[in-house]
Design a protein around this motif. Structure first.
Motif, short mmCIF file in Angstrom:
data_model
loop_
_atom_site.label_atom_id
_atom_site.label_comp_id
_atom_site.label_asym_id
_atom_site.label_seq_id
_atom_site.Cartn_x
_atom_site.Cartn_y
_atom_site.Cartn_z
N ARG A 48 38.48 20.05 23.28
CA ARG A 48 37.87 21.70 22.92
C ARG A 48 39.36 22.39 22.91
O ARG A 48 39.20 23.29 22.22
CB ARG A 48 37.23 21.93 24.02
N VAL A 51 40.57 21.87 19.27
CA VAL A 51 39.84 22.46 18.16
C VAL A 51 40.44 24.16 18.54
O VAL A 51 40.28 24.95 17.46
CB VAL A 51 38.41 22.36 18.50
N GLY A 52 40.52 24.45 19.52
CA GLY A 52 40.55 26.09 19.83
C GLY A 52 39.58 26.70 20.33
O GLY A 52 39.41 27.81 20.65
N LEU A 53 38.56 26.10 20.99
CA LEU A 53 37.59 26.65 21.71
C LEU A 53 37.97 27.17 23.15
O LEU A 53 37.29 27.96 23.54
CB LEU A 53 36.20 25.52 21.64
N PRO A 73 39.63 28.82 15.83
CA PRO A 73 39.12 27.55 15.39
C PRO A 73 39.06 27.42 13.56
O PRO A 73 39.33 26.21 13.03
CB PRO A 73 37.76 27.39 15.96
N ARG A 74 38.75 28.49 13.03
CA ARG A 74 38.52 28.55 11.61
C ARG A 74 40.16 28.06 11.18
O ARG A 74 40.00 27.42 10.17
CB ARG A 74 38.09 29.75 11.17
N VAL A 78 39.91 22.17 12.15
CA VAL A 78 39.74 20.70 13.12
C VAL A 78 38.28 20.43 12.94
O VAL A 78 37.71 21.48 13.40
CB VAL A 78 40.48 20.87 14.22
N MET A 80 35.10 18.69 14.87
CA MET A 80 34.89 18.10 16.08
C MET A 80 33.08 17.41 16.11
O MET A 80 32.42 18.45 15.77
CB MET A 80 35.07 18.95 17.08
N PHE A 82 30.38 17.01 18.87
CA PHE A 82 30.18 17.11 20.23
C PHE A 82 29.45 16.06 20.91
O PHE A 82 28.63 15.29 20.41
CB PHE A 82 29.41 18.31 20.35
N SER A 100 28.85 22.22 7.84
CA SER A 100 30.17 22.55 8.04
C SER A 100 31.01 22.56 6.64
O SER A 100 32.06 23.38 6.66
CB SER A 100 30.94 21.76 9.05
#
Lengths: 388, 325
Positions: A48, A51-53, A73-74, A78, A80, A82, A100
């Motif tokens: 996470r 990804v940048g979450l 994240p945009r 990346v 992902m 879940f 996506s």
């Protein structure tokens, strides 16, 4: 096509221990890394963060040698998968797979549609394209989540426990089509798993993670043959490596069942330690009962009683019990508490050929090649047998 | 005899005895035409008893206590409604003396609709409820998000305060609010009711939105973000499909609650133009011609919650804690 690098990535947790502890990793372009470790190791957290979450407390995430700490994240682009699939309940499988890919402008819809049909074919979803997630069973839902990521064009692909729901039979197939699809497009992927064999068999390189800390990274063979420390040794392999306490006495190492001669080099590394831990893999315990045993010249051998036998068709496990002195047991208990992981047992497991007619209660002579035995420092876990 | 069979037989006996009692009382004591109502209720209860005996020893998944309960509940809910209907349809000059309507005349409904007082009261109610609902929901959605999603300090305390505000006796606040409005010179204006009305709508909206937020699949938001959605795309692709229906249902419930508020309306509005409908029906019923018109207006007002329930029955049941999904 894209490499990923983590430099001293650290995330503070609510307690004293950080959630991610100084993680430094490099995933070369086009390769696959498996992150394996027990539940709660921080594997999902790590993905996470990539990804940048989630935001790290310190350290850098680099995608293609560019620091992306401040990129959303945009911008990181990346993909992902879940662990709980995160499917859109109001969309059918086709739209879920497409989701996506169509978020970005200027997408060639026909190309996406072709790719969706291709991926659906690979993952056996073709007949389900018009159904909603609620109509699917658990493994199908997981394959949809996996497919959504495969359809998409991204810089890096992260899979959080992507095969767990698949049945034993289908699992290997799903794994291999996924990895082939990734390899054909020379995509960079990271996946997490708590299935040791999956990590060893599927990835180019494996990272063993526990308590937010990466214990060792390397090729599956390196990790299995030369574990850097006791945790890696005890975690990789099933059944896991036998870890038994051993007391150095001059040129000898006294273990509960056997005694092993040590050379000067190892004796020097053991130094003043009063207790060490010896690690023996179950498959290195050879049955030498009767005439014509295995010809191993440099060997450690012992004879003991078989407590129990587990026959499993392709091989059988013999359980050989032993006793440990209470003081030593206390030391080992402390180590386990510190690691929050059960490493030690009061028996040795030997993996033997299925043909030999063994019974509980029988006496067995076991031979172990001496250079196969690892010796660890019980406190730091360091592998003392590794060449420095 | 298994416990469930015994329990069913007891339920049958109870409903038969009840029916028998109701029937006898109706036949002996109640004059026509209401006698028929009593007899109908008695027949239904006694039939329930008979069915209970017939099905007692079967494996059907029915509870006869539940059926009896529903029947009793229906009688006690429908009879007042029927009485209101009878009053509303009694011709002018006559007085309703029986439960069943004798002489149906719809003029009271015409009267209620065309009555200036009631119209202005209904407008006030709807207007105030609408504004108070919009403001409350606009504040409640972010508040509920914070309560559910963010690690806010003391969020349990805040949530406790919300629930406490929900249970607060609004009537006790009407007096102080009125004083305040008088000193501000806003006493009697329609929109002045909006701010006190938030005392009713805001906690209710927050409480309902917390339930909505708890049901949202939040990892989906993470997934949508990881997929590279922009803010507007997150709103359109995630918030609208997953938050939208729940928030709309909550807003409708809040709107109904605000429409039905009596205490604040009666306490804060001095005269006709700004008196909301429920308060008008009670306080100013003498200004409206006859009890028929009041009853008719009440019945018409009942349409609002009925419509709301018909629009989103599942969502509303779920929000009110009756989840059967």
């Amino acid at each position: 096509m894209t490499s990923i690098e983590l430099r001293h990535l650290t995330t503070d947790g609510p307690g004293e221990r950080p959630l991610l502890d100084d993680i430094t990793l490099t995933v070369p372009s086009g390769s696959t890394l498996a992150i394996t470790g027990p539940a709660g190791a921080g594997k999902s957290r790590l993905l996470r963060t990539i990804v940048g979450l989630e935001e790290q407390t310190s350290g850098d995430v680099l995608i293609d040698d560019i620091v992306v700490n401040a990129v959303d994240p945009r911008g990181r682009d990346v993909s992902m998968v879940f662990e709980d699939y995160a499917l859109h309940p109001h969309l059918d499988v086709f739209d879920n797979l497409a989701f996506s890919s169509v978020l970005r402008k200027g997408v060639d819809k026909d190309a996406v549609s072709d790719r969706i049909h291709e991926v659906a074919e690979l993952l056996a979803l073709t007949d389900l394209l018009d159904l909603r997630p609620a109509d699917l069973d658990e493994p199908q839902r997981q394959r949809v989540a996996l497919g959504r990521s495969l359809v998409r064009d991204a810089t890096v692909y992260l899979f959080d426990a992507p095969f767990t729901a698949q049945s034993e039979r289908v699992r290997a197939h799903v794994r291999s089509v996924t990895m082939q699809w990734q390899a054909e497009a020379s995509r960079t992927s990271i996946f997490t798993t708590n299935h040791v064999e999956e990590a060893l068999s599927t990835a180019d390189r494996v990272a063993v993670m526990h308590q937010g800390f990466i214990h060792q990274v390397g090729t599956p063979r390196e990790l299995y043959d030369q574990p850097a420390n006791m945790f890696v040794a005890g975690f990789l392999g099933s059944p896991p490596m036998n870890l038994v306490p051993a007391i150095p006495m001059g040129q000898q190492l006294v273990m509960p069942l056997a005694t092993m001669l040590i050379d000067d080099d190892l004796a020097e590394r053991i130094g003043e330690r009063s207790v060490v831990v010896a690690g023996i893999r179950p498959e290195h315990c050879l049955d030498a009962t009767g005439p014509g045993g295995p010809a191993v010249s440099d060997r450690v051998e012992f004879t003991t009683r078989i407590d129990d036998i587990e026959w499993r068709g392709s091989s059988q496990f013999a359980y050989l019990g032993y006793d440990i002195e209470p003081e030593i047991e206390a030391v080992m208990g402390e180590v386990e508490e510190l690691l929050e992981f059960d490493l030690f047992q009061s028996f040795l497991v030997a993996q033997l050929p299925a043909e030999s007619a063994l019974r509980p209660g029988m006496s067995i002579r076991v031979v172990v090649p001496r250079q196969r035995i690892h010796v660890f420092d019980p406190e730091t876990g360091e592998n003392l047998t590794l060449p420095r | 005899m298994t416990p469930s069979v015994r329990s069913r037989l007891w339920a049958s006996a109870t409903s038969f005895a009840l029916g028998f009692g109701v029937g006898n009382y109706g036949v002996l004591q109640v004059p026509r035409p209401d006698q028929w109502v009593w007899i109908a209720v008695a027949v239904v209860l006694m039939l329930t008893g008979a069915a209970g005996v017939l099905f007692a020893d079967t494996s059907r998944a029915v509870s006869f206590w539940a059926i009896l309960g529903v029947e009793v509940f229906a009688v006690f809910t429908l009879v007042p409604l029927l009485w209101t209907f009878t009053v509303a349809t009694t011709p002018e000059g006559a007085t309703a003396r029986t439960l069943l309507p004798q002489d149906i005349s719809w003029s009271a409904f015409d009267g209620a609709i065309s009555s200036g007082t009631l119209r202005s009261a209904a407008t006030t109610s709807l207007l105030v409820a609408l504004v108070a609902t919009v403001v409350a929901v606009a504040l409640a959605v972010p508040a509920a998000y914070a309560l559910v999603r963010l690690q806010v300090r003391a969020r349990r305390l805040v949530y406790g305060l919300v629930v406490a505000a929900l249970l607060m006796p609004v009537l006790a606040l009407a007096g102080p609010f009125a004083d305040q409005l008088v000193s501000l010179g806003a006493y009697g204006s329609r929109l002045a009711l909006v701010v006190p009305m938030l005392v009713v709508t805001l906690p209710l909206a927050t409480w309902l939105c917390v339930t909505v937020m708890r049901d949202v699949p939040w990892t989906l938001l993470d997934a949508v973000r990881a997929d590279g959605a922009t803010r507007p795309q997150q709103l359109r692709r995630f918030a609208v499909p997953h938050l939208g229906p729940g928030v709309v249902a909550a807003a409708l419930l809040v709107f109904v609650a605000a429409c039905n508020d009596f205490a604040l309306g009666a306490g804060l509005a001095p005269d006709r133009p700004s008196l909301p409908l429920p308060a008008t029906l009670l306080v100013a019923s003498r200004q409206v011609d006859g009890s028929s018109a009041v009853a008719a207006a009440g019945l018409l007002w009942l349409l609002i919650p009925l419509i709301v329930l018909l629009v989103l029955p599942r969502r509303i049941n779920h929000l009110l804690g009756r989840s059967y999904r």
